[in-house]
Scaffold this active site. Structure first.
Site, PDB file in Angstrom:
ATOM      1  N   TYR A 145      -6.252   6.049   7.761  1.00 51.29           N
ATOM      2  CA  TYR A 145      -5.233   5.838   6.732  1.00 51.29           C
ATOM      3  C   TYR A 145      -5.934   5.757   5.387  1.00 51.29           C
ATOM      4  CZ  TYR A 145      -1.632   3.461   3.949  1.00 51.29           C
ATOM      5  OH  TYR A 145      -0.725   3.114   2.966  1.00 51.29           O
ATOM      6  N   ASP A 240     -13.965   6.577   2.715  1.00 50.48           N
ATOM      7  CA  ASP A 240     -12.963   5.604   2.314  1.00 50.48           C
ATOM      8  C   ASP A 240     -13.372   4.259   2.910  1.00 50.48           C
ATOM      9  OD1 ASP A 240     -10.805   4.033   1.774  1.00 50.48           O
ATOM     10  OD2 ASP A 240      -9.308   5.356   2.677  1.00 50.48           O
ATOM     11  N   LYS A 268      -9.326  -3.873  -1.305  1.00 49.55           N
ATOM     12  CA  LYS A 268      -9.361  -5.093  -0.491  1.00 49.55           C
ATOM     13  C   LYS A 268     -10.457  -6.082  -0.924  1.00 49.55           C
ATOM     14  CE  LYS A 268      -6.479  -2.994   2.895  1.00 49.55           C
ATOM     15  NZ  LYS A 268      -6.439  -1.635   3.385  1.00 49.55           N
TER      16      LYS A 268
HETATM   17  C1  LIG Z   1      -5.651  -0.451   2.792  1.00 51.14           C
HETATM   18  C2  LIG Z   1      -6.272   0.888   2.757  1.00 51.14           C
HETATM   19  C3  LIG Z   1      -5.950   1.853   1.789  1.00 51.14           C
HETATM   20  C4  LIG Z   1      -4.836   1.642   0.804  1.00 51.14           C
HETATM   21  O1  LIG Z   1      -5.067   0.569  -0.037  1.00 51.14           O
HETATM   22  P1  LIG Z   1      -3.829  -0.127  -0.797  1.00 51.14           P
HETATM   23  O2  LIG Z   1      -4.476  -1.127  -1.673  1.00 51.14           O
HETATM   24  O3  LIG Z   1      -2.959  -0.696   0.277  1.00 51.14           O
HETATM   25  O4  LIG Z   1      -3.144   0.949  -1.556  1.00 51.14           O
HETATM   26  C5  LIG Z   1      -6.668   3.023   1.752  1.00 51.14           C
HETATM   27  N1  LIG Z   1      -7.654   3.257   2.636  1.00 51.14           N
HETATM   28  C6  LIG Z   1      -7.986   2.366   3.586  1.00 51.14           C
HETATM   29  C7  LIG Z   1      -9.103   2.670   4.514  1.00 51.14           C
HETATM   30  C8  LIG Z   1      -7.292   1.164   3.691  1.00 51.14           C
HETATM   31  O5  LIG Z   1      -7.609   0.313   4.669  1.00 51.14           O
END
Ligand SMILES: *Cc1c(COP(=O)(O)O)cnc(C)c1O
Length: 433
Positions: A145, A240, A268
């Site tokens: 994701y 990511d 995060k």
């Molecule tokens: C949480 C997450 C996102 C999106 O981040 P948001 O702050 O919710 O927009 C993108 N990539 C990864 C791997 C994530 O865990």
């Protein structure tokens, strides 16, 4: 069943003015049934709902709270920054200090730009990769994701089509067709795709520690093949690390696997509980961004002093306390406690863990490395365990495919509490079979 009285009333109010009653869909408990809990307070490893009921929290706001809720030094940093102005719309010291810390921590990056969410970070990294390479197509992997921007809300096409399909209404098919979705843990289809269309591919984006659809720990060889193929064909590799960045360690999954991407995205943990994202890379790539280069990207509240102060305080505390090593030890302690009782359970269930990230995987056999290996009954089993734990005041993510997080606020006695509750929950589940 899930919420107590006041919580239920507040949630009823929420459903009248907020779609589904929530500001982000997975919070709605649809995957496990029941109503979400409305919380009033977080402190250390605990959440307290509006009825005053306390829960031991292993969600950690889905990843950011690596120090637990309301860490006093982070709260102090936020208050202090706020007193001096919440946003300038101009450079501030904390932003520069956090940028220096990020650049010094993570392998191969020389410049970083701050945004306000992980979604923005990945969206901007993709645009930058396209701007740098002059190519439009990207590759992502099923089970990863990357936030909810149009080009990343894409699912694999059916049959032999190489084009991705929109994974949400409202995503134009034309956008989705630029994204190809491949399987994790599968070097062959990657190689085939690159040998056919490598000259059109701007970037491969991957969670090097996929943690949004279960915790799908990858073989180093697979990640290595991403590095090799992108290099060979002039595409960029984007890690990511919105979950894994500053969670596994200051050098993220890149450090753990000793593989350096071209671009990396953060979110995060880097914001210490405030809305922060970032993307970073080598100087020659990052200089293609406006104002020096032609790739446009911007944000009114990007790099604001309050959010930067929260991130900076969090990362400094982790550094000063050898936090990542402590978290690894805590993760090992969790494993030691849960493994025997999971092994003894009738229900097929196992713990998958990397550092302070864990997944209660409700299927047997080897830990899955790709969603292809999921057992279709896993989600049903999880639902039972989830509700039994919730009744025992243990708060896990309301979905079988979301991971749990340990924080420095968790102590061994909290792991004991989880283990005791889980043991009972598994017995209860056996009785319901
Ligand atoms: C949480 C997450 C996102 C999106 O981040 P948001 O702050 O919710 O927009 C993108 N990539 C990864 C791997 C994530 O865990």
């Amino acid at each position: 069943m899930s919420g107590s009285e006041a919580s239920r009333e507040w949630f009823q109010r929420a459903t009248r003015c907020i779609p589904g009653g929530v500001s982000s869909p997975v919070r709605a408990f649809r995957a496990v049934g029941g109503d979400p809990i409305v919380f009033a307070e977080g402190s250390g490893p605990e959440l307290t709902d509006v009825d005053g009921r306390r829960f031991l929290d292993f969600v950690g706001s889905w990843g950011p709270l690596i120090l637990g809720h309301a860490h006093p030094e982070v709260v102090e940093a936020v208050c202090d920054a706020s007193r001096h102005g919440t946003t300038f719309g101009a450079p501030c010291r904390a932003e520069i200090e956090l940028a220096e810390l990020v650049v010094d921590s993570y392998p191969g990056i020389e410049a970083v730009r701050f945004v306000s969410s992980g979604t923005e970070a990945t969206m901007s990294a993709i645009r930058l990769a396209r701007g740098v390479t002059g190519r439009d197509r990207i590759i992502k992997f099923a089970g990863c994701y990357h936030g909810h921007s149009d080009h990343l809300l894409v699912a694999a096409g059916s049959g032999l089509t190489t084009f991705g399909q929109p994974d949400s209404a409202g995503v134009p098919a034309n956008f989705a067709s630029l994204t190809q979705v491949l399987d994790l843990d599968d070097e062959d289809s990657l190689e085939v795709t690159f040998s056919r269309e490598g000259d059109q591919i701007a970037a491969v984006i991957v969670e090097p520690m996929p943690a949004n659809h279960g915790l799908l720990i990858q073989r180093r060889e697979f990640l290595e093949s991403l590095r090799e193929q992108t290099q060979k064909h002039g595409a960029l590799l984007i890690f990511d690390e919105v979950i894994s960045g500053f969670r596994l360690g200051p050098d993220g999954a890149a450090g753990r696997y000793e593989i350096t991407p071209d671009l990396v995205t953060f979110g995060k943990v880097i914001g210490g509980g405030l809305p922060v994202g970032a993307f970073a890379g080598r100087r020659d790539l990052m200089d293609v961004l406006a104002p020096d280069g032609p790739v446009y990207q911007a944000g009114t509240l990007s790099g604001n002093p309050v959010a930067m102060a929260a991130g900076l305080a969090t990362l400094r505390i982790l550094e000063a306390s050898d936090g990542w090593r402590q978290l690894e030890r805590l993760g090992q302690a969790l494993e030691a406690r849960l493994r025997p009782l999971l092994d003894a359970a009738t229900m097929p269930v196992q713990l998958v863990r990397q550092g302070s990230v864990f997944w209660l995987c409700t299927q047997g056999g080897p830990a899955p490395r790709s969603p292809r290996q999921f057992d279709s009954n896993g989600a049903d089993r999880y639902r039972q365990v989830f509700h039994s734990l919730l009744e025992r005041n243990i708060y896990l993510a309301p979905s079988a495919f979301e991971v749990g997080f340990l924080s420095l606020a968790h102590q061994e006695r909290h792991l004991d509490e989880l283990a005791a509750a889980l043991e009972e929950a598994l017995v209860e589940a056996d009785q319901n079979v």
